[in-house]
Scaffold this active site. Sequence first.
Site, mmCIF file in Angstrom:
data_model
loop_
_atom_site.group_PDB
_atom_site.id
_atom_site.type_symbol
_atom_site.label_atom_id
_atom_site.label_comp_id
_atom_site.label_asym_id
_atom_site.label_seq_id
_atom_site.Cartn_x
_atom_site.Cartn_y
_atom_site.Cartn_z
ATOM 1 N N ALA A 62 0.863 -1.178 0.000
ATOM 2 C CA ALA A 62 0.000 0.000 0.000
ATOM 3 C C ALA A 62 0.901 1.231 0.000
ATOM 4 O O ALA A 62 2.073 1.152 0.382
ATOM 5 C CB ALA A 62 -0.895 -0.014 1.228
ATOM 6 N N GLY A 119 0.486 -4.916 0.960
ATOM 7 C CA GLY A 119 -0.766 -4.909 0.205
ATOM 8 C C GLY A 119 -0.622 -5.561 -1.164
ATOM 9 O O GLY A 119 -1.596 -6.083 -1.710
ATOM 10 N N GLU A 139 -0.977 -9.104 -0.505
ATOM 11 C CA GLU A 139 -2.382 -9.331 -0.140
ATOM 12 C C GLU A 139 -3.298 -9.286 -1.368
ATOM 13 O O GLU A 139 -4.295 -10.002 -1.445
ATOM 14 C CB GLU A 139 -2.809 -8.303 0.918
HETATM 15 N N1 CO8 Z 1 4.603 3.118 -0.874
HETATM 16 C C1 CO8 Z 1 5.011 4.260 -1.427
HETATM 17 N N2 CO8 Z 1 6.141 4.372 -2.152
HETATM 18 C C2 CO8 Z 1 6.893 3.288 -2.300
HETATM 19 C C3 CO8 Z 1 6.532 2.037 -1.749
HETATM 20 C C4 CO8 Z 1 5.322 1.985 -0.992
HETATM 21 N N3 CO8 Z 1 4.863 0.851 -0.455
HETATM 22 N N4 CO8 Z 1 7.485 1.129 -2.056
HETATM 23 C C5 CO8 Z 1 8.401 1.797 -2.790
HETATM 24 N N5 CO8 Z 1 8.046 3.079 -2.942
HETATM 25 C C6 CO8 Z 1 8.771 4.128 -3.676
HETATM 26 C C7 CO8 Z 1 10.014 4.569 -2.933
HETATM 27 O O1 CO8 Z 1 9.689 5.522 -1.953
HETATM 28 C C8 CO8 Z 1 10.846 5.133 -4.060
HETATM 29 O O2 CO8 Z 1 10.370 6.418 -4.395
HETATM 30 P P1 CO8 Z 1 11.464 7.612 -4.652
HETATM 31 O O3 CO8 Z 1 12.196 7.166 -5.887
HETATM 32 O O4 CO8 Z 1 10.605 8.812 -4.859
HETATM 33 O O5 CO8 Z 1 12.330 7.656 -3.441
HETATM 34 C C9 CO8 Z 1 10.500 4.229 -5.242
HETATM 35 O O6 CO8 Z 1 9.270 3.595 -4.900
HETATM 36 C C10 CO8 Z 1 11.541 3.136 -5.462
HETATM 37 O O7 CO8 Z 1 11.721 2.451 -4.241
HETATM 38 P P2 CO8 Z 1 13.159 2.208 -3.555
HETATM 39 O O8 CO8 Z 1 14.107 3.301 -3.925
HETATM 40 O O9 CO8 Z 1 12.935 1.988 -2.089
HETATM 41 O O10 CO8 Z 1 13.581 0.853 -4.303
HETATM 42 P P3 CO8 Z 1 14.575 -0.251 -3.765
HETATM 43 O O11 CO8 Z 1 14.793 -1.155 -4.921
HETATM 44 O O12 CO8 Z 1 15.747 0.341 -3.078
HETATM 45 O O13 CO8 Z 1 13.727 -1.049 -2.621
HETATM 46 C C11 CO8 Z 1 11.789 -2.133 -1.716
HETATM 47 C C12 CO8 Z 1 12.589 -1.772 -2.994
HETATM 48 C C13 CO8 Z 1 12.595 -3.121 -0.870
HETATM 49 C C14 CO8 Z 1 10.499 -2.787 -2.203
HETATM 50 C C15 CO8 Z 1 11.482 -0.860 -0.905
HETATM 51 O O14 CO8 Z 1 10.968 0.125 -1.777
HETATM 52 C C16 CO8 Z 1 10.498 -1.081 0.199
HETATM 53 O O15 CO8 Z 1 10.847 -1.613 1.241
HETATM 54 N N6 CO8 Z 1 9.236 -0.626 -0.008
HETATM 55 C C17 CO8 Z 1 8.205 -0.707 1.005
HETATM 56 C C18 CO8 Z 1 7.723 -2.117 1.228
HETATM 57 C C19 CO8 Z 1 6.667 -2.167 2.300
HETATM 58 O O16 CO8 Z 1 6.934 -1.900 3.446
HETATM 59 N N7 CO8 Z 1 5.440 -2.524 1.920
HETATM 60 C C20 CO8 Z 1 4.314 -2.597 2.853
HETATM 61 C C21 CO8 Z 1 3.595 -1.294 2.866
HETATM 62 S S1 CO8 Z 1 2.297 -1.256 4.096
HETATM 63 C C22 CO8 Z 1 1.031 -2.115 3.392
HETATM 64 O O17 CO8 Z 1 1.135 -2.611 2.309
HETATM 65 C C23 CO8 Z 1 -0.233 -2.232 4.205
HETATM 66 C C24 CO8 Z 1 -1.319 -2.962 3.457
HETATM 67 C C25 CO8 Z 1 -2.618 -2.835 4.203
HETATM 68 C C26 CO8 Z 1 -3.671 -2.126 3.345
HETATM 69 C C27 CO8 Z 1 -5.014 -2.074 4.019
HETATM 70 C C28 CO8 Z 1 -5.285 -0.753 4.701
HETATM 71 C C29 CO8 Z 1 -6.523 -0.842 5.565
#
Ligand code: CO8
Length: 259
Positions: free
Chosen positions: A65, A110, A113
Amino acid sequence: MVYETILVKIEEGIATVTLNRPEVLNALSNQVFNELADVALTLGADDSVRVVIITGGNKVFAAGADIGQMASATAVAVSSGNHPSHRAFNLLENMPKPVIAAISGYALGGGCELALAADVRIAADNAQLGLPEIKLGILPGGGGTQRLPRLIGSGRAKELIFSGDFINAEEAWRIGLVNKVVPADRLFEEADKMAKRFAARGAVALNMAKSAVNEGLRMDLEAGLQYEHKCFSLLFATEDQKEGMKAFLEKRPAKFQGK
Ligand code: CO8
């Protein structure tokens, strides 16, 4: 509805829905959830569509998400009403036709999910799956605490949920989280092949079979068996049942009309 965050292509009865926010690794914003809900309703009602493939393209499925959008949310806002993610995932899960998730790269939070709301998951060998929400101080609130244990058992689900660790495609296959692992460059070909296998079956029987499994999982065994029997009996009112059995006896492939 005009879609801005997803792409939809329909070819030979197979609809492919592609998440399209590459700049944030297909992070799922409320707009994405709303568009997914709309597309689930639209494709579900379109008789020309037999099977749906959901994917994020060949680099990433979805990294979760949208954390940017969630960061400032309040408990009141999150808890009020039906969250758009729940509506989208429930509509996809209950679509009256098979949904295949074709997963490349990250399927996290998400994103994982969303894949769990599909009927079947095919992973490219570069896929990484996980529920890292715990590392953000939250839990998998898009159905992860409910759908994952039902799919792989509570012990393995809890390990993934408590650790937030990512697992690779091979491990995801070993624990039953994905049905199949394929070379990354063959992901869409394999998803399409599976979709065509499903599409060749009778649409009403597919719908009833999906409903029997999904509804049955929400019931105790006795009620589930009764529900299965109702679905089974109803199929004897279809032309497809007559055609399927006639074709078998005449030693020819069945031509199902979805009636
Ligand atoms: N949300 C927003 N932006 C994101 C997300 C995300 N989940 N994942 C990546 N991005 C963005 C980064 O901020 C980055 O943006 P920018 O270039 O502007 O800095 C761009 O995408 C590229 O990402 P990275 O530079 O971080 O890329 P890497 O290759 O270094 O890393 C990863 C990739 C490991 C996937 C890393 O991006 C990461 O850890 N992302 C987050 C993963 C995460 O924690 N996901 C869970 C999110 S919470 C959730 O999903 C809750 C679901 C419940 C929904 C129901 C609600 C009621």
